[in-house]
Enzyme design. Structure first.
Site, PDB file in Angstrom:
ATOM      1  N   ASN A   9       0.867  -1.186   0.000  1.00  0.00           N
ATOM      2  CA  ASN A   9       0.000   0.000   0.000  1.00  0.00           C
ATOM      3  C   ASN A   9       0.905   1.239   0.000  1.00  0.00           C
ATOM      4  OD1 ASN A   9      -1.850   2.030   0.505  1.00  0.00           O
ATOM      5  ND2 ASN A   9      -2.295   1.390   2.606  1.00  0.00           N
ATOM      6  N   TRP A  10       0.944   1.899  -1.154  1.00  0.00           N
ATOM      7  CA  TRP A  10       1.836   3.065  -1.280  1.00  0.00           C
ATOM      8  C   TRP A  10       1.276   4.307  -0.588  1.00  0.00           C
ATOM      9  CZ3 TRP A  10       3.824   3.180  -7.092  1.00  0.00           C
ATOM     10  CH2 TRP A  10       4.624   2.059  -7.303  1.00  0.00           C
ATOM     11  N   HIS A  96      -9.207   0.694   5.194  1.00  0.00           N
ATOM     12  CA  HIS A  96      -7.906   1.003   5.802  1.00  0.00           C
ATOM     13  C   HIS A  96      -8.115   2.007   6.943  1.00  0.00           C
ATOM     14  CE1 HIS A  96      -3.866   2.440   6.443  1.00  0.00           C
ATOM     15  NE2 HIS A  96      -3.477   1.286   5.930  1.00  0.00           N
ATOM     16  N   GLU A 166      -4.777  -5.233  10.846  1.00  0.00           N
ATOM     17  CA  GLU A 166      -3.748  -4.221  11.048  1.00  0.00           C
ATOM     18  C   GLU A 166      -4.036  -3.449  12.329  1.00  0.00           C
ATOM     19  OE1 GLU A 166      -1.859  -2.905   7.110  1.00  0.00           O
ATOM     20  OE2 GLU A 166      -3.722  -1.809   7.281  1.00  0.00           O
ATOM     21  N   GLY A 172       2.782   2.407  10.809  1.00  0.00           N
ATOM     22  CA  GLY A 172       3.417   3.676  10.446  1.00  0.00           C
ATOM     23  C   GLY A 172       4.629   4.050  11.265  1.00  0.00           C
ATOM     24  N   SER A 214       3.776  -2.096  10.136  1.00  0.00           N
ATOM     25  CA  SER A 214       5.251  -2.068  10.228  1.00  0.00           C
ATOM     26  C   SER A 214       5.912  -3.366   9.773  1.00  0.00           C
ATOM     27  CB  SER A 214       5.692  -1.706  11.646  1.00  0.00           C
ATOM     28  OG  SER A 214       5.178  -0.442  12.007  1.00  0.00           O
ATOM     29  N   GLY A 235       3.206  -1.266   4.181  1.00  0.00           N
ATOM     30  CA  GLY A 235       3.101   0.169   3.886  1.00  0.00           C
ATOM     31  C   GLY A 235       4.450   0.711   3.444  1.00  0.00           C
TER      32      GLY A 235
HETATM   33  P1  PGA Z   1       3.250   0.439   7.546  1.00  0.00           P
HETATM   34  O1  PGA Z   1       1.767   0.604   7.002  1.00  0.00           O
HETATM   35  O2  PGA Z   1       3.796  -0.832   6.977  1.00  0.00           O
HETATM   36  O3  PGA Z   1       3.995   1.645   7.051  1.00  0.00           O
HETATM   37  O4  PGA Z   1       3.164   0.390   9.043  1.00  0.00           O
HETATM   38  C1  PGA Z   1       0.899  -0.486   6.923  1.00  0.00           C
HETATM   39  C2  PGA Z   1      -0.473  -0.063   6.465  1.00  0.00           C
HETATM   40  O5  PGA Z   1      -0.953   1.007   6.883  1.00  0.00           O
HETATM   41  O6  PGA Z   1      -1.111  -0.770   5.670  1.00  0.00           O
END
Ligand code: PGA
Length: 255
Positions: A9-10, A96, A166, A172, A214, A235
């Site tokens: 997911n960009w 999301h 998630e 994040g 993460s 992410g």
């Molecule tokens: P992240 O994001 O890998 O940067 O923690 C994951 C997501 O929000 O799908």
């Protein structure tokens, strides 16, 4: 054997088409060798047509981070399911946590889910609690998120459905903690129990459950092996062709 799903997911990145092409091409060249892994990239919708021209394939699919439930009309700023379908998009993300935070309620998510499934899209439906408590109260949040959107979904759509668990606190660069592979596994047992009540008792096991939050080159294997994840939703590390390709290779090696 089901393929592991490794989705990137960009979010709202990168800022130029040139960079988007570079990342996508870097990922693409590592997907032809995949046999047991399905790569899916969710770029910002503005890059979708262009990246489609670079090419997808059996092992690499493009998806949209969102969709709107009306076909066309006076809905400024929205992208309809029909527009996505017409450029060949097969996958969508729904629910999301960042979209939820921007106002996607259960009712809105249900409308998106229904139109996506009816129109043949595969859906990665994201759920996750904002806060983890030690008494398991967060499980009722997960149950609520599943039931408000998936209640009474006809079993014929089961093959189009993927769940991504998630935990919001683990997502994040400002994540407050890390989920463990075992914690994830325990939660998938609960998620499957709820899915068996909501969708279909016998077929709930067919729905892949991914881990997101993460995920990186270092922890991907443990979520896939010890956490028994059917795949990963990545992410930040999906914006580096090198890291994302490395995660694809890890998934490919997992038995
Ligand atoms: P992240 O994001 O890998 O940067 O923690 C994951 C997501 O929000 O799908």
């Amino acid at each position: 054997m089901n393929k592991k799903i490794i989705a990137g997911n960009w979010k709202m990145n990168p800022t130029s088409q040139k960079e988007a092409r570079e990342i996508y091409q870097g990922i693409k060249k590592n997907t032809s060798i995949l046999r047991k892994t399905q790569a899916i990239v969710f770029p910002p919708v503005i890059y979708l047509s262009d990246l489609t021209k670079i090419g997808t394939g059996k092992n690499l699919i493009l998806g949209s981070q969102d969709l709107f439930w009306e076909e066309s009309g006076a809905y400024t700023g929205e992208i309809s399911y029909a527009m996505l379908k017409n450029i060949g998009v097969e996958y969508v993300l729904i629910g999301h946590s960042e979209r939820r935070a921007m106002g996607d309620t259960g009712e809105i998510l249900k409308a998106k889910m229904q139109v996506a499934l009816k129109n043949g899209f595969k859906v990665i439906f994201c759920i996750g609690e904002k806060v983890r408590d030690t008494h398991g109260k967060y499980l009722s949040i997960l149950e609520g998120q599943l039931s408000e959107v998936l209640e009474k979904i006809p079993p014929k759509y089961i093959s189009q459905l993927v769940i991504a668990y998630e935990p919001v606190w683990a997502i994040g660069k400002d994540a407050q903690g890390v989920e463990t592979p075992d914690g994830f596994f325990q939660n998938t047992i609960f998620i499957r129990k709820i899915l068996s009540k909501l969708v279909n008792k016998k077929r709930a096991l067919e729905i892949p459950v991914l881990y997101g939050g993460s995920v990186n080159v270092k922890n991907a294997e443990s979520f896939l092996v010890e956490g028994h994840a059917d795949g990963l939703l990545v992410g930040r590390d999906s914006l580096s062709a090198k890291s994302f390709s490395e995660i694809l290779k890890i998934a490919e090696k997992v038995k």
